[in-house]
Design an enzyme around this catalytic site. Structure first.
Site, PDB file in Angstrom:
ATOM      1  N   LYS A 123       0.729  -1.086   0.067  1.00  0.00           N
ATOM      2  CA  LYS A 123      -0.035  -0.043  -0.017  1.00  0.00           C
ATOM      3  C   LYS A 123       0.872   1.376   0.066  1.00  0.00           C
ATOM      4  O   LYS A 123       0.888   2.169  -0.851  1.00  0.00           O
ATOM      5  CB  LYS A 123      -0.983  -0.094   1.310  1.00  0.00           C
ATOM      6  CG  LYS A 123      -1.750  -1.321   1.457  1.00  0.00           C
ATOM      7  CD  LYS A 123      -2.815  -1.209   2.646  1.00  0.00           C
ATOM      8  CE  LYS A 123      -1.915  -1.279   3.916  1.00  0.00           C
ATOM      9  NZ  LYS A 123      -1.275  -2.411   4.269  1.00  0.00           N
ATOM     10  N   ARG A 138      -9.552   1.304   8.976  1.00  0.00           N
ATOM     11  CA  ARG A 138      -8.876   0.049   9.338  1.00  0.00           C
ATOM     12  C   ARG A 138     -10.180  -0.853  10.067  1.00  0.00           C
ATOM     13  O   ARG A 138     -10.068  -2.190  10.293  1.00  0.00           O
ATOM     14  CB  ARG A 138      -7.943  -0.072  10.546  1.00  0.00           C
ATOM     15  CG  ARG A 138      -6.615  -0.333   9.640  1.00  0.00           C
ATOM     16  CD  ARG A 138      -5.483  -0.371  10.848  1.00  0.00           C
ATOM     17  NE  ARG A 138      -4.608  -1.157  10.325  1.00  0.00           N
ATOM     18  CZ  ARG A 138      -3.269  -0.528   9.907  1.00  0.00           C
ATOM     19  NH1 ARG A 138      -3.238   0.638   9.449  1.00  0.00           N
ATOM     20  NH2 ARG A 138      -2.489  -1.104   9.545  1.00  0.00           N
ATOM     21  N   ARG A 192      11.935  -6.520   4.543  1.00  0.00           N
ATOM     22  CA  ARG A 192      11.700  -5.026   4.144  1.00  0.00           C
ATOM     23  C   ARG A 192      12.545  -4.189   5.002  1.00  0.00           C
ATOM     24  O   ARG A 192      12.813  -4.391   6.158  1.00  0.00           O
ATOM     25  CB  ARG A 192      10.085  -4.429   4.927  1.00  0.00           C
ATOM     26  CG  ARG A 192       9.940  -2.978   4.813  1.00  0.00           C
ATOM     27  CD  ARG A 192       8.722  -2.442   4.992  1.00  0.00           C
ATOM     28  NE  ARG A 192       7.732  -3.050   5.978  1.00  0.00           N
ATOM     29  CZ  ARG A 192       6.506  -2.670   6.285  1.00  0.00           C
ATOM     30  NH1 ARG A 192       6.078  -1.914   5.513  1.00  0.00           N
ATOM     31  NH2 ARG A 192       6.033  -3.137   7.501  1.00  0.00           N
ATOM     32  N   ARG A 219      11.438  -2.343  10.623  1.00  0.00           N
ATOM     33  CA  ARG A 219      10.409  -1.840  11.762  1.00  0.00           C
ATOM     34  C   ARG A 219      10.325  -3.093  12.841  1.00  0.00           C
ATOM     35  O   ARG A 219      10.330  -4.035  12.467  1.00  0.00           O
ATOM     36  CB  ARG A 219       9.135  -1.870  10.861  1.00  0.00           C
ATOM     37  CG  ARG A 219       8.718  -0.610  10.602  1.00  0.00           C
ATOM     38  CD  ARG A 219       7.816  -0.363   9.533  1.00  0.00           C
ATOM     39  NE  ARG A 219       6.471  -0.930   9.809  1.00  0.00           N
ATOM     40  CZ  ARG A 219       5.324  -0.743   9.206  1.00  0.00           C
ATOM     41  NH1 ARG A 219       5.184  -0.018   8.274  1.00  0.00           N
ATOM     42  NH2 ARG A 219       4.319  -1.115   9.666  1.00  0.00           N
ATOM     43  N   ARG A 246      -0.434  -8.975  13.114  1.00  0.00           N
ATOM     44  CA  ARG A 246      -1.245  -7.956  12.321  1.00  0.00           C
ATOM     45  C   ARG A 246      -2.052  -8.600  11.251  1.00  0.00           C
ATOM     46  O   ARG A 246      -3.255  -8.065  11.071  1.00  0.00           O
ATOM     47  CB  ARG A 246       0.029  -7.228  11.715  1.00  0.00           C
ATOM     48  CG  ARG A 246       0.732  -6.321  12.627  1.00  0.00           C
ATOM     49  CD  ARG A 246       2.193  -5.932  12.106  1.00  0.00           C
ATOM     50  NE  ARG A 246       2.095  -5.288  10.898  1.00  0.00           N
ATOM     51  CZ  ARG A 246       2.960  -4.754   9.993  1.00  0.00           C
ATOM     52  NH1 ARG A 246       4.494  -5.556  10.388  1.00  0.00           N
ATOM     53  NH2 ARG A 246       2.889  -4.096   9.200  1.00  0.00           N
TER      54      ARG A 246
HETATM   55  P1  AP5 Z   1       4.919  -1.719   1.670  1.00  0.00           P
HETATM   56  O1  AP5 Z   1       4.619  -0.880   0.316  1.00  0.00           O
HETATM   57  O2  AP5 Z   1       5.609  -1.027   2.951  1.00  0.00           O
HETATM   58  O3  AP5 Z   1       3.527  -2.246   2.319  1.00  0.00           O
HETATM   59  P2  AP5 Z   1       2.467  -1.685   3.250  1.00  0.00           P
HETATM   60  O4  AP5 Z   1       1.003  -2.481   2.763  1.00  0.00           O
HETATM   61  O5  AP5 Z   1       2.506  -0.172   3.468  1.00  0.00           O
HETATM   62  O6  AP5 Z   1       2.781  -2.427   4.481  1.00  0.00           O
HETATM   63  P3  AP5 Z   1       2.806  -1.852   6.004  1.00  0.00           P
HETATM   64  O7  AP5 Z   1       3.489  -2.913   6.895  1.00  0.00           O
HETATM   65  O8  AP5 Z   1       3.286  -0.298   6.194  1.00  0.00           O
HETATM   66  O9  AP5 Z   1       1.140  -1.758   6.310  1.00  0.00           O
HETATM   67  P4  AP5 Z   1       0.553  -1.843   7.520  1.00  0.00           P
HETATM   68  O10 AP5 Z   1      -1.053  -1.718   7.117  1.00  0.00           O
HETATM   69  O11 AP5 Z   1       0.358  -3.256   8.453  1.00  0.00           O
HETATM   70  O12 AP5 Z   1       1.215  -1.039   8.551  1.00  0.00           O
HETATM   71  P5  AP5 Z   1       0.844   0.444   8.928  1.00  0.00           P
HETATM   72  O13 AP5 Z   1       2.069   1.405   8.885  1.00  0.00           O
HETATM   73  O14 AP5 Z   1      -0.565   0.995   8.293  1.00  0.00           O
HETATM   74  O15 AP5 Z   1       5.607  -3.130   1.229  1.00  0.00           O
HETATM   75  C1  AP5 Z   1       6.064  -3.939   2.128  1.00  0.00           C
HETATM   76  C2  AP5 Z   1       7.200  -4.367   1.613  1.00  0.00           C
HETATM   77  O16 AP5 Z   1       7.203  -5.365   0.570  1.00  0.00           O
HETATM   78  C3  AP5 Z   1       8.430  -3.700   1.142  1.00  0.00           C
HETATM   79  O17 AP5 Z   1       9.690  -4.231   1.679  1.00  0.00           O
HETATM   80  C4  AP5 Z   1       8.321  -3.396  -0.247  1.00  0.00           C
HETATM   81  O18 AP5 Z   1       9.428  -3.183  -0.882  1.00  0.00           O
HETATM   82  C5  AP5 Z   1       7.852  -4.887  -0.747  1.00  0.00           C
HETATM   83  N1  AP5 Z   1       6.895  -4.644  -1.761  1.00  0.00           N
HETATM   84  C6  AP5 Z   1       5.874  -3.877  -2.143  1.00  0.00           C
HETATM   85  N2  AP5 Z   1       5.237  -4.316  -3.244  1.00  0.00           N
HETATM   86  C7  AP5 Z   1       5.801  -5.261  -3.758  1.00  0.00           C
HETATM   87  C8  AP5 Z   1       5.445  -5.980  -4.665  1.00  0.00           C
HETATM   88  N3  AP5 Z   1       4.637  -5.737  -5.731  1.00  0.00           N
HETATM   89  N4  AP5 Z   1       6.291  -7.191  -4.991  1.00  0.00           N
HETATM   90  C9  AP5 Z   1       7.367  -7.279  -4.153  1.00  0.00           C
HETATM   91  N5  AP5 Z   1       7.670  -6.648  -3.274  1.00  0.00           N
HETATM   92  C10 AP5 Z   1       6.931  -5.528  -2.805  1.00  0.00           C
HETATM   93  O19 AP5 Z   1       0.434   0.414  10.287  1.00  0.00           O
HETATM   94  C11 AP5 Z   1       1.327   0.159  11.421  1.00  0.00           C
HETATM   95  C12 AP5 Z   1       0.467   0.160  12.698  1.00  0.00           C
HETATM   96  O20 AP5 Z   1       0.038   1.498  13.186  1.00  0.00           O
HETATM   97  C13 AP5 Z   1      -0.769  -0.822  12.972  1.00  0.00           C
HETATM   98  O21 AP5 Z   1      -0.461  -2.194  12.969  1.00  0.00           O
HETATM   99  C14 AP5 Z   1      -1.520  -0.238  14.060  1.00  0.00           C
HETATM  100  O22 AP5 Z   1      -1.053  -0.537  15.243  1.00  0.00           O
HETATM  101  C15 AP5 Z   1      -1.065   1.367  13.787  1.00  0.00           C
HETATM  102  N6  AP5 Z   1      -2.254   2.001  12.924  1.00  0.00           N
HETATM  103  C16 AP5 Z   1      -2.056   2.638  11.874  1.00  0.00           C
HETATM  104  N7  AP5 Z   1      -3.243   2.962  11.321  1.00  0.00           N
HETATM  105  C17 AP5 Z   1      -4.173   2.573  12.408  1.00  0.00           C
HETATM  106  C18 AP5 Z   1      -5.524   2.832  12.304  1.00  0.00           C
HETATM  107  N8  AP5 Z   1      -6.212   3.449  11.128  1.00  0.00           N
HETATM  108  N9  AP5 Z   1      -6.241   2.492  13.292  1.00  0.00           N
HETATM  109  C19 AP5 Z   1      -5.670   1.861  14.346  1.00  0.00           C
HETATM  110  N10 AP5 Z   1      -4.404   1.377  14.242  1.00  0.00           N
HETATM  111  C20 AP5 Z   1      -3.402   1.869  13.310  1.00  0.00           C
END
Ligand code: AP5
Length: 217
Positions: free
Chosen positions: A14, A89, A128, A161, A172
């Site tokens: 994402k 979410r 990552r 991370r 997660r």
């Molecule tokens: P990346 O692009 O970083 O993936 P992502 O989907 O953004 O993954 P996240 O881990 O950031 O998502 P998340 O939703 O769990 O975490 P968030 O930060 O929102 O890509 C991942 C890896 O794959 C990278 O190495 C990349 O290079 C590789 N890659 C990408 N595309 C690829 C492809 N096509 N092919 C191969 N490799 C690829 O949230 C973190 C925490 O914050 C949550 O757990 C929660 O505790 C809190 N939080 C955040 N928002 C909320 C909310 N709204 N409500 C409650 N808690 C929240």
């Protein structure tokens, strides 16, 4: 106007795609995960409050997240659109977002659902690395930095991370299945949901995303 939401499991790509979209359409990438990690890094009151929750892979309280997004959506840079990455979410957050947008006379136009199976997610997130300065995500297998472990742009050492440990990723993913999958159905019923195969290479996913979003207005 491009008012976009990115949905999908942890590690689906994402953030990677949101950065491309942000550049292509000159609209802000609003990542709630990045916002929380920034607060944690600065050891602010909010950062200290959420640190344990975020690092363990649980979700931060809905009211708190809605308040953060409410404040962010009042900033002038969202006038021509935005990409929400990581919000909503839960169904409660999705309903709150509807109200917030209604108040500022906007609506969700595109919900991009990036689909990737669990075993690939665990592998991806173990590989990552992120830049602590600009937030750019790399992958030591599929998308390594040009210089050994240094950000291509900021040239600072990349970090892992805390919530990318395999057991935390599985937590997660469970939280995602319980609380976020219903949000996908919420938007599917509105005919704004586009499903994208996130197992394809980054450039292929990018082409699909840009194809769905069409040209810049
Ligand atoms: P990346 O692009 O970083 O993936 P992502 O989907 O953004 O993954 P996240 O881990 O950031 O998502 P998340 O939703 O769990 O975490 P968030 O930060 O929102 O890509 C991942 C890896 O794959 C990278 O190495 C990349 O290079 C590789 N890659 C990408 N595309 C690829 C492809 N096509 N092919 C191969 N490799 C690829 O949230 C973190 C925490 O914050 C949550 O757990 C929660 O505790 C809190 N939080 C955040 N928002 C909320 C909310 N709204 N409500 C409650 N808690 C929240």
């Amino acid at each position: 106007m491009k008012n976009i939401i990115m949905l999908g499991p942890p590690g689906a790509g994402k953030g990677t795609q949101a950065k491309f979209i942000s550049k292509e359409f000159s609209i802000p990438h609003i990542s709630t995960g990045d916002m929380l990690r920034d607060e944690m890094e600065r050891k602010s009151e909010l950062g200290r409050k959420v640190e344990e929750i975020v690092n363990s892979g649980k979700l931060v309280d809905d009211d708190l997240m809605v308040a953060i997004i409410k404040k962010r959506l009042t900033q002038p840079d969202v006038a021509n659109g935005f990409i929400l990455d990581g919000f909503p979410r839960t169904i409660s957050q999705a309903r709150a977002l509807d109200k917030l947008l209604e108040n500022i006379k906007k609506r969700v136009e595109f919900v991009l659902y990036v689909e990737v199976p669990e075993d690939i997610l665990v592998q991806r997130l173990s590989a990552r690395r992120v830049c602590p300065k600009c937030g750019r995500a790399y992958n030591v297998i599929s998308n390594p930095p040009r210089d050994d472990n240094l950000c291509d742009v900021c040239h600072v050492p990349l970090v892992v991370r805390k919530d990318d440990k395999p057991e935390t990723v599985r937590n997660r993913y469970r939280v995602y299945l319980d609380l976020t999958l219903p949000v996908i159905e919420y938007y599917r019923n509105r005919n704004v949901l586009f499903t994208i195969d996130g197992t394809l290479p980054v450039e292929k996913v990018k082409d699909m995303v840009l194809n769905i979003l069409g040209g810049a207005e």
